[in-house]
Scaffold this motif. Structure first.
Motif, PDB file in Angstrom:
ATOM      1  N   UNK A 147       1.999  77.722  45.710  1.00  0.00           N
ATOM      2  CA  UNK A 147       3.093  76.937  46.301  1.00  0.00           C
ATOM      3  C   UNK A 147       2.916  76.790  47.808  1.00  0.00           C
ATOM      4  N   UNK A 148       2.534  77.863  48.487  1.00  0.00           N
ATOM      5  CA  UNK A 148       2.329  77.820  49.939  1.00  0.00           C
ATOM      6  C   UNK A 148       1.192  76.861  50.295  1.00  0.00           C
ATOM      7  N   UNK A 149       0.092  76.983  49.539  1.00  0.00           N
ATOM      8  CA  UNK A 149      -1.066  76.128  49.790  1.00  0.00           C
ATOM      9  C   UNK A 149      -0.711  74.652  49.543  1.00  0.00           C
ATOM     10  N   UNK A 150       0.047  74.415  48.492  1.00  0.00           N
ATOM     11  CA  UNK A 150       0.443  73.050  48.130  1.00  0.00           C
ATOM     12  C   UNK A 150       1.310  72.426  49.223  1.00  0.00           C
ATOM     13  N   UNK A 151       2.194  73.215  49.800  1.00  0.00           N
ATOM     14  CA  UNK A 151       3.077  72.718  50.863  1.00  0.00           C
ATOM     15  C   UNK A 151       2.284  72.316  52.091  1.00  0.00           C
ATOM     16  N   UNK A 152       1.268  73.136  52.457  1.00  0.00           N
ATOM     17  CA  UNK A 152       0.444  72.826  53.623  1.00  0.00           C
ATOM     18  C   UNK A 152      -0.346  71.534  53.406  1.00  0.00           C
ATOM     19  N   UNK A 153      -0.891  71.393  52.214  1.00  0.00           N
ATOM     20  CA  UNK A 153      -1.670  70.198  51.898  1.00  0.00           C
ATOM     21  C   UNK A 153      -0.782  68.951  51.961  1.00  0.00           C
ATOM     22  N   UNK A 154       0.461  69.084  51.491  1.00  0.00           N
ATOM     23  CA  UNK A 154       1.380  67.946  51.452  1.00  0.00           C
ATOM     24  C   UNK A 154       1.651  67.400  52.841  1.00  0.00           C
ATOM     25  N   UNK A 155       1.786  68.293  53.819  1.00  0.00           N
ATOM     26  CA  UNK A 155       2.031  67.851  55.199  1.00  0.00           C
ATOM     27  C   UNK A 155       0.863  66.983  55.695  1.00  0.00           C
ATOM     28  N   UNK A 156      -0.352  67.457  55.431  1.00  0.00           N
ATOM     29  CA  UNK A 156      -1.534  66.715  55.860  1.00  0.00           C
ATOM     30  C   UNK A 156      -1.627  65.361  55.190  1.00  0.00           C
ATOM     31  N   UNK A 157      -1.278  65.314  53.908  1.00  0.00           N
ATOM     32  CA  UNK A 157      -1.351  64.047  53.160  1.00  0.00           C
ATOM     33  C   UNK A 157      -0.373  63.033  53.724  1.00  0.00           C
ATOM     34  N   UNK A 158       0.862  63.478  54.016  1.00  0.00           N
ATOM     35  CA  UNK A 158       1.844  62.550  54.590  1.00  0.00           C
ATOM     36  C   UNK A 158       1.362  62.015  55.938  1.00  0.00           C
ATOM     37  N   UNK A 159       0.760  62.898  56.739  1.00  0.00           N
ATOM     38  CA  UNK A 159       0.288  62.511  58.076  1.00  0.00           C
ATOM     39  C   UNK A 159      -0.779  61.422  57.985  1.00  0.00           C
ATOM     40  N   UNK A 162      -8.969  69.245  47.255  1.00  0.00           N
ATOM     41  CA  UNK A 162      -9.153  70.660  47.599  1.00  0.00           C
ATOM     42  C   UNK A 162      -8.362  71.581  46.679  1.00  0.00           C
ATOM     43  N   UNK A 163      -7.353  71.038  46.011  1.00  0.00           N
ATOM     44  CA  UNK A 163      -6.573  71.851  45.079  1.00  0.00           C
ATOM     45  C   UNK A 163      -7.378  72.194  43.829  1.00  0.00           C
ATOM     46  N   UNK A 164      -8.279  71.268  43.433  1.00  0.00           N
ATOM     47  CA  UNK A 164      -9.020  71.455  42.185  1.00  0.00           C
ATOM     48  C   UNK A 164      -9.847  72.738  42.147  1.00  0.00           C
ATOM     49  N   UNK A 165     -10.772  72.962  43.097  1.00  0.00           N
ATOM     50  CA  UNK A 165     -11.595  74.179  43.069  1.00  0.00           C
ATOM     51  C   UNK A 165     -10.767  75.467  43.101  1.00  0.00           C
ATOM     52  N   UNK A 166      -9.684  75.444  43.892  1.00  0.00           N
ATOM     53  CA  UNK A 166      -8.849  76.654  43.994  1.00  0.00           C
ATOM     54  C   UNK A 166      -8.196  76.954  42.653  1.00  0.00           C
TER      55      UNK A 166
END
Length: 570
Positions: free
Chosen positions: A169-181, A240-244
């Motif tokens: 969940x933490x990792x997903x939240x960080x990725x989401x910020x970057x995607x919106x940007x 990046x979510x896939x490999x993790x």
């Protein structure tokens, strides 16, 4: 919940019938999937009892049927709801664009190409996001059912596994910020690309004439490079979510096999429990992946939706009065009273006053930017003045129903816009239904009937995009015929003959002279030869009347008009 997602959901909930079935099928499919792991455990543990296995086979068929049917309706109806919402948003955007004033359209940085991008590209992203709302609903349900199975099979091991969830969940939240940007930059770049492509198509003649092909190609290549750079960032974050996820899933499976192997060797578990647990664990990976993808894609949807709804909330509309009145019947004058109008920082009209009598032909002349076209545009309420008022009779035009006001104003401009339709339908314009006699009568009055009759399909001839299958003079005469058919008491002629050769101008001028009879006419012209018969000529300079009178009166004054006339005659 972010406001843009609330707005999207509000549009989505307009199709409640679809959503109810989507919800029911989602719950049904999740329940069936959730039971599979327990069913496999029961089958393996019943391997020594053939009769029991045969009776359980029907349960397996029912589960497969339930999953297949529920998935079909769950996805199909969600897709249909997304299509309907997307089309509804396109229609709302088009309606909005048609209501926004000319000042907005002229000032919008990306032009019509940018507006097309919002209508097509942004809404496509919203559409793709809406399709994934089904996964946002069903994936957590499947996850809950499967976690329940894991607790049934081995509660202690399930608790250990759930410790991993917060990390995801933490990792997903960080990725989401970057995607919106990066998504917002990517969408803005796509808008520029759309604008460049449209500009290339609209200006292809000029581009070829000035050998600008390489320049346009370079501009598009640079914009495309910037767009690809942004999309690479977005794709890198998404993938990046896939490999993790795969690493965690593989690690958990190996750990579970090791854990149950020990328990089986001690007689504390069965092979059915091991296979059932692994099956449930493998199934858990699917809703997690779907939820991850849906959640991540929704970030792009948020960006696109924000752009769409910001446009729908744009306040540059010409506002309709709360209680609009009909167009006045027995009006005698049109008055501009203390009118101020600025275009950005440029002041076009300052404390402008003018009274025009019904039936007068009034010509406006002067240099470009003197405010000639602005006066006509304000009368038709293509935009409103910042101060002052315009009256028809004793009625402020802001109080008159907008459609009624514009119905009573005819317009023939320099660049007549014809729709990609038949000549007859272009003349009919706002009227629904055929009226061939009326169209032919208008065409004869506009001196257009002769050339139309020589065409193979006559009035059913297609004009092409913007009327490009007709010559300039032919387009202009069709435009005059359209104004004849509309039969409005007020007429605006905005440089109606300035782009024509002398022969075409003579033919068009005959049509205009017939059209002007009995109408209150605003003539905006650079060519002074076309305004000599006007009842009143107004010479404008920086939004102010510097001279006024008839053609002969102004020549005798030896002022600004006389200088302009002599210059053009030379």
């Amino acid at each position: 919940m972010p406001s843009e997602l609330k707005s999207v959901l509000k549009e989505l909930f307009a199709f409640k019938k679809y959503l109810i079935i989507v919800a029911i099928t989602g719950i049904t499919g999740a329940a069936c999937k959730g039971y599979i792991a327990l069913f496999i455990q029961q089958m393996i543990d019943a391997a020594s009892n053939p009769d029991k296995l045969r009776s359980m086979a029907w349960v397996g068929v029912a589960l497969a049927f339930g999953i297949g049917v529920s998935r079909y309706f769950h996805i199909f109806l969600m897709n249909m709801a997304a299509e309907k919402v997307s089309q509804a948003l396109r229609q709302k955007l088009q309606t909005k664009f048609m209501k926004l004033n000319l000042k907005f359209h002229n000032n919008y940085a990306a032009g019509s190409g940018g507006l097309i991008s919002r209508t097509m590209n942004d809404i496509r992203i919203v559409h793709d996001g809406l399709r994934l709302f089904a996964d946002l609903f069903s994936a957590p349900l499947v996850f809950i059912f499967l976690i329940r199975n894991l607790f049934v099979l081995d509660a202690q091991l399930t608790i250990y596994i759930l410790f991993v969830t917060p990390l995801l969940a933490i990792f997903l939240k960080k990725i989401s910020r970057g995607i919106r940007k990066y998504s917002i930059f990517g969408i803005e770049q796509l808008e520029k690309i759309t604008a460049t492509i449209k500009e290339s198509l609209d200006g292809v003649r000029t581009i070829q004439a000035f050998n600008l092909e390489k320049r346009m190609e370079t501009r598009l290549k640079q914009q495309g490079g910037d767009f690809i750079y942004m999309r690479r960032k977005v794709h890198a974050l998404i993938e990046s979510m896939g490999p993790i996820t795969e690493f965690i899933a593989t690690f958990l499976i190996l750990g579970v096999v090791f854990y149950f192997s020990q328990k089986i060797s001690l007689g504390l578990a069965t092979a059915g429990t091991l296979i059932g647990f692994i099956t449930a664990l493998l199934q858990v990976n699917e809703p997690i992946k779907k939820f991850q993808e849906a959640y991540v894609r929704i970030q792009e949807t948020r960006v696109a939706a924000a752009r769409v709804f910001s446009m729908l909330d744009e306040d540059s509309e010409v506002e309709e009065a709360q209680n609009p009145i009909p167009f006045p019947e027995n009006w005698q004058t049109i008055q501009y009273k203390n009118v101020h109008f600025s275009y950005g920082e440029e002041k076009l009209l300052q404390d402008f006053n003018l009274t025009i009598r019904k039936g007068q032909v009034v010509a406006f002349v002067g240099e470009s930017g003197s405010g000639k076209s602005t006066l006509a545009n304000l009368l038709a309420r293509f935009y409103d003045p910042q101060k002052g008022e315009i009256l028809i009779g004793d009625r402020n035009i802001r109080d008159i129903q907008l459609s009624a006001l514009r119905h009573n104003i005819g317009l023939v401009s320099q660049d007549v816009f014809l729709f990609s339709d038949t000549i007859e339908n272009n003349i009919l314009a706002e009227k629904d239904g055929p009226d061939h006699e009326g169209v032919e009568r208008a065409a004869k009055a506009a001196h257009a009937h002769d050339f139309i009759s020589r065409l193979p399909l006559q009035y059913n001839t297609q004009t092409g995009e913007r009327g490009n299958l007709l010559s300039g003079g032919e387009k202009q005469r069709v435009g005059i015929a359209r104004a004849f058919y509309k039969d409005s008491p007020i007429l605006i002629l905005d440089e109606a003959t300035s782009a024509l050769d002398s022969i075409s101008e003579e033919q068009v001028q005959r049509g205009l002279e017939t059209l002007m009879k009995g109408r209150t006419t605003f003539v905006i012209a650079h060519r002074l030869s076309t305004v000599q018969n006007a009842d009143l000529i107004l010479v404008l300079n920086k939004g102010k009347i510097v001279e006024q009178g008839t053609h002969s009166e102004l020549l005798s004054k030896k002022g600004e008009y006389s200088k302009l006339f002599e210059m053009q005659m030379r």
